[in-house]
Scaffold this active site. Structure first.
Site, PDB file in Angstrom:
ATOM      1  N   SER A  68       0.818  -1.212   0.000  1.00  0.00           N
ATOM      2  CA  SER A  68       0.000   0.000   0.000  1.00  0.00           C
ATOM      3  C   SER A  68       0.857   1.270   0.000  1.00  0.00           C
ATOM      4  O   SER A  68       2.042   1.242   0.336  1.00  0.00           O
ATOM      5  CB  SER A  68      -0.914   0.030   1.225  1.00  0.00           C
ATOM      6  OG  SER A  68      -1.533  -1.219   1.413  1.00  0.00           O
TER       7      SER A  68
HETATM    8  N1  SAH Z   1      -0.186  -3.683   4.107  1.00  0.00           N
HETATM    9  C1  SAH Z   1       0.243  -4.527   3.035  1.00  0.00           C
HETATM   10  C2  SAH Z   1      -0.887  -4.605   2.034  1.00  0.00           C
HETATM   11  C3  SAH Z   1      -0.793  -5.741   1.091  1.00  0.00           C
HETATM   12  S1  SAH Z   1      -2.123  -5.830  -0.046  1.00  0.00           S
HETATM   13  C4  SAH Z   1       1.471  -3.946   2.398  1.00  0.00           C
HETATM   14  O1  SAH Z   1       1.619  -2.727   2.411  1.00  0.00           O
HETATM   15  O2  SAH Z   1       2.297  -4.680   1.875  1.00  0.00           O
HETATM   16  C5  SAH Z   1      -3.285  -6.840   0.801  1.00  0.00           C
HETATM   17  C6  SAH Z   1      -2.853  -8.255   1.115  1.00  0.00           C
HETATM   18  O3  SAH Z   1      -4.008  -8.920   1.610  1.00  0.00           O
HETATM   19  C7  SAH Z   1      -2.358  -9.077  -0.049  1.00  0.00           C
HETATM   20  O4  SAH Z   1      -1.082  -9.554   0.238  1.00  0.00           O
HETATM   21  C8  SAH Z   1      -3.370 -10.223  -0.164  1.00  0.00           C
HETATM   22  O5  SAH Z   1      -2.789 -11.463  -0.531  1.00  0.00           O
HETATM   23  C9  SAH Z   1      -3.916 -10.284   1.248  1.00  0.00           C
HETATM   24  N2  SAH Z   1      -5.230 -10.899   1.405  1.00  0.00           N
HETATM   25  C10 SAH Z   1      -6.319 -10.834   0.602  1.00  0.00           C
HETATM   26  N3  SAH Z   1      -7.346 -11.529   1.105  1.00  0.00           N
HETATM   27  C11 SAH Z   1      -6.913 -12.048   2.294  1.00  0.00           C
HETATM   28  C12 SAH Z   1      -7.513 -12.868   3.311  1.00  0.00           C
HETATM   29  N4  SAH Z   1      -8.772 -13.284   3.235  1.00  0.00           N
HETATM   30  N5  SAH Z   1      -6.758 -13.206   4.367  1.00  0.00           N
HETATM   31  C13 SAH Z   1      -5.472 -12.801   4.485  1.00  0.00           C
HETATM   32  N6  SAH Z   1      -4.853 -12.023   3.569  1.00  0.00           N
HETATM   33  C14 SAH Z   1      -5.558 -11.660   2.484  1.00  0.00           C
END
Ligand code: SAH
Length: 226
Positions: A68
């Site tokens: 993000s």
């Molecule tokens: N704060 C993180 C955001 C990553 S994007 C950063 O800055 O790197 C959101 C993440 O949520 C992704 O890696 C995706 O694989 C994960 N995600 C999506 N659905 C999910 C679920 N049901 N449980 C756990 N993770 C999930």
């Protein structure tokens, strides 16, 4: 990764610039800003995108996912204001960058990620930084992490069609949660607060675009999996 990746002075300079950009976007909470100085974001990203590691934008991290935008994460932290006594649940570990920021502010962070490879990479970066108060789980975060509930702070980093009940249930008294809620294209960032038996919801920011939350209580994991 070179041995001096942690202390590389170029990255220190870039980091200061990023903090300036975050400040220009209206986040002036000093404690939050200091955290951004302490976490080397590049360590949490694939080496191929290191030149862009300190730009204030989302960055692809593989597996169809993105890290993000840092100023949005700063906004999360300033609203949630984790304290050294707080237990935090994070849904969507992704790169692990926000996990590290949370770990510096809170007592313990429990973070759930559905993509095993991302969780493993986040663990490596957290270890390199010497962060020890983080537990990672590979699985579906829409059901929360019952074993360690209740949580003072719940952070959801992926967009959901609605607020999963389990996450509200696992919120402690006086707990607070941020979650983007809406369609796959556009979401409102919703701040949920629990006081006693009363749960309130407040939209704190409109028109956000997060990657979708895929799971039992969000969008169909199979159809949307990448
Ligand atoms: N704060 C993180 C955001 C990553 S994007 C950063 O800055 O790197 C959101 C993440 O949520 C992704 O890696 C995706 O694989 C994960 N995600 C999506 N659905 C999910 C679920 N049901 N449980 C756990 N993770 C999930």
């Amino acid at each position: 990764m070179g041995p001096d990746a942690l202390t590389d002075l170029r990255f220190v300079g870039y980091r200061r610039k990023l903090i300036e950009e975050i400040r220009e976007r209206g986040i002036d909470d000093l404690e939050t800003l200091q955290m951004f100085d302490r976490v080397p974001r590049h360590l949490f990203l694939p080496e191929g995108v290191w030149p862009r590691a300190y730009e204030d934008g989302p960055i692809p991290i593989g597996f169809g996912q993105t890290a993000s935008q840092p100023s949005l994460q700063a906004y999360y932290l300033s609203l949630l204001a984790p304290t050294p006594n707080d237990k935090v649940l994070e849904i969507g570990t992704g790169s692990g960058y926000l996990t590290a920021l949370l770990a510096l502010m809170a007592d313990r962070v429990y973070s759930v990620e559905r993509v095993r490879e991302l969780s493993a990479r986040a663990r490596k970066a957290l270890d390199t930084m010497g962060v020890k108060n983080v537990a990672l789980l590979v699985g579906d975060g829409t059901i929360g992490w019952r074993k360690y509930q209740p949580f003072d702070v719940v952070v959801v980093s992926a967009a959901s069609p609605s607020i999963p009940n389990a996450l509200v249930d696992q919120l402690a008294d006086e707990g607070r949660m941020l979650i983007p809620v809406g369609s796959r294209e556009s979401q409102d960032l919703v701040l949920v607060r629990k006081t006693g038996f009363v749960v309130t919801e407040e939209v704190v920011k409109g028109e956000c675009t997060f990657v979708p939350l895929l799971g039992r209580f969000a969008w169909d994991g199979e159809a949307g999996a990448s």
